[in-house]
Write an enzyme that holds these catalytic residues in place. Sequence first.
Site, PDB file in Angstrom:
ATOM      1  N   PRO A   2       0.823  -1.211   0.000  1.00  0.00           N
ATOM      2  CA  PRO A   2       0.000   0.000   0.000  1.00  0.00           C
ATOM      3  C   PRO A   2       0.858   1.264   0.000  1.00  0.00           C
ATOM      4  O   PRO A   2       1.499   1.590   0.985  1.00  0.00           O
ATOM      5  CB  PRO A   2      -0.810  -0.106   1.304  1.00  0.00           C
ATOM      6  CG  PRO A   2      -0.504  -1.432   1.881  1.00  0.00           C
ATOM      7  CD  PRO A   2       0.755  -1.920   1.272  1.00  0.00           C
ATOM      8  N   GLU A   3       0.887   1.925  -1.144  1.00  0.00           N
ATOM      9  CA  GLU A   3       1.511   3.240  -1.251  1.00  0.00           C
ATOM     10  C   GLU A   3       0.356   4.236  -1.395  1.00  0.00           C
ATOM     11  O   GLU A   3      -0.795   3.878  -1.141  1.00  0.00           O
ATOM     12  CB  GLU A   3       2.460   3.286  -2.455  1.00  0.00           C
ATOM     13  CG  GLU A   3       3.511   2.166  -2.417  1.00  0.00           C
ATOM     14  CD  GLU A   3       4.412   2.135  -3.635  1.00  0.00           C
ATOM     15  OE1 GLU A   3       4.673   3.194  -4.213  1.00  0.00           O
ATOM     16  OE2 GLU A   3       4.855   1.044  -4.010  1.00  0.00           O
ATOM     17  N   LYS A  58       1.086   7.475   3.761  1.00  0.00           N
ATOM     18  CA  LYS A  58       0.585   6.102   3.639  1.00  0.00           C
ATOM     19  C   LYS A  58      -0.202   5.681   4.873  1.00  0.00           C
ATOM     20  O   LYS A  58      -0.496   4.490   5.039  1.00  0.00           O
ATOM     21  CB  LYS A  58       1.767   5.144   3.413  1.00  0.00           C
ATOM     22  CG  LYS A  58       2.569   5.458   2.150  1.00  0.00           C
ATOM     23  CD  LYS A  58       3.794   4.575   2.028  1.00  0.00           C
ATOM     24  CE  LYS A  58       4.687   5.063   0.887  1.00  0.00           C
ATOM     25  NZ  LYS A  58       5.983   4.351   0.863  1.00  0.00           N
ATOM     26  N   ARG A 121       2.550 -10.548   7.530  1.00  0.00           N
ATOM     27  CA  ARG A 121       3.855 -10.376   8.161  1.00  0.00           C
ATOM     28  C   ARG A 121       3.826  -9.560   9.439  1.00  0.00           C
ATOM     29  O   ARG A 121       4.854  -9.334  10.057  1.00  0.00           O
ATOM     30  CB  ARG A 121       4.831  -9.792   7.143  1.00  0.00           C
ATOM     31  CG  ARG A 121       5.181 -10.858   6.121  1.00  0.00           C
ATOM     32  CD  ARG A 121       5.945 -10.318   4.974  1.00  0.00           C
ATOM     33  NE  ARG A 121       7.281  -9.926   5.363  1.00  0.00           N
ATOM     34  CZ  ARG A 121       8.197  -9.519   4.498  1.00  0.00           C
ATOM     35  NH1 ARG A 121       7.894  -9.462   3.231  1.00  0.00           N
ATOM     36  NH2 ARG A 121       9.372  -9.181   4.902  1.00  0.00           N
ATOM     37  N   ARG A 274      16.658  -1.691  -2.242  1.00  0.00           N
ATOM     38  CA  ARG A 274      15.428  -2.092  -2.915  1.00  0.00           C
ATOM     39  C   ARG A 274      15.589  -2.053  -4.429  1.00  0.00           C
ATOM     40  O   ARG A 274      16.383  -1.287  -4.956  1.00  0.00           O
ATOM     41  CB  ARG A 274      14.280  -1.163  -2.522  1.00  0.00           C
ATOM     42  CG  ARG A 274      13.950  -1.299  -1.053  1.00  0.00           C
ATOM     43  CD  ARG A 274      13.162  -0.133  -0.577  1.00  0.00           C
ATOM     44  NE  ARG A 274      13.526   0.195   0.799  1.00  0.00           N
ATOM     45  CZ  ARG A 274      13.067   1.228   1.446  1.00  0.00           C
ATOM     46  NH1 ARG A 274      12.233   2.049   0.865  1.00  0.00           N
ATOM     47  NH2 ARG A 274      13.443   1.451   2.675  1.00  0.00           N
TER      48      ARG A 274
END
Length: 285
Positions: A2-3, A58, A121, A274
């Site tokens: 989710p951005e 966010k 997670r 990343r």
Amino acid sequence: MPELPEVQTIVNDLEKKVVGLTIVDVWSDYKQAVRPNFSKFKKGIVGQKIISTDRKGKHLVIHLDNNHSIVIHLKMIGHLLFKPKKFSSRSTEFFDEKINGYIHHIIYFKNGDSLAMSDMRKFGWLAVVKTFEVEEMKEISQLGIDALSVDLSFKKFDELLEKRKNGKIGIVILDQKWVAGIGNIYRSEILFEAGINSERLIKSLNNDERKKLYQAMRKVLKKSVRMRGTSTVDYRDTAGKKGNFQNFLKVYGREGEQCPNCQGRIERLKLSQRSVFWCQGCQKN
DNA sequence: AGTTGTGTTGAAGA
DNA sequence: ATCTTCAACACAAC
């Protein structure tokens, strides 16, 4: 993940589905994700009616009528699932998918509806704070201007770039303290759209490139909001359904494929731990 | 079967 | 100050 577009989609859904509902109970099997602690969280929200919803970078914000607010960060793969009272497990993909089954927190409403948070997670968190304190939370107060804010003109964006002129654009664009809302997927997509290499130093960008970057940021994020966000493996909306923007990704996750613009090979590199996906032809140094 | 990659954020380390 | 690494966590893929 989710951005900004995914969180905005969730907020838009919640605005329609939960505003006006009264909370009667809350459950959690992972109470360490609940702030300041589970019993204070419960005490702060039970009996209260939801009056509005909002997004801060966010973060999701749910305002209650006792001048308290629930703040939620979904981190990488958390998502919210709204389950209407008349829910039938056959009527939707809600429970069909494993990713929707890691439910660790549930808010129950007076009318029988409920709102669950699935988070395999367990990185995500929920907090209750006084509404006037939302802006003072360290996670919120540190955020830069929102990437889709109407107050973020090109002039302002350019000034912000100048403040980080010694940084690499691919790193700075992910920095929530600089501009809030852009995560790893949209970093690659925005830089590709702008035709700018992620390793370029900001001070090397000319006015034309800065303008392209600004326009690409707005264009990509707005289009994704219209498409209800990107679902790669994880993101789901409040009905448990996928967004659509993954069908419009031009470089993210496409290492080795052909660039849609120049037919060159899409490459992948690591920047601040990343993956960045980019086209050698379209994003020259 | 153990290792690695996955990604957000903040804290710790350099 | 500013950058890099790691930890929180679970799971799929190798």
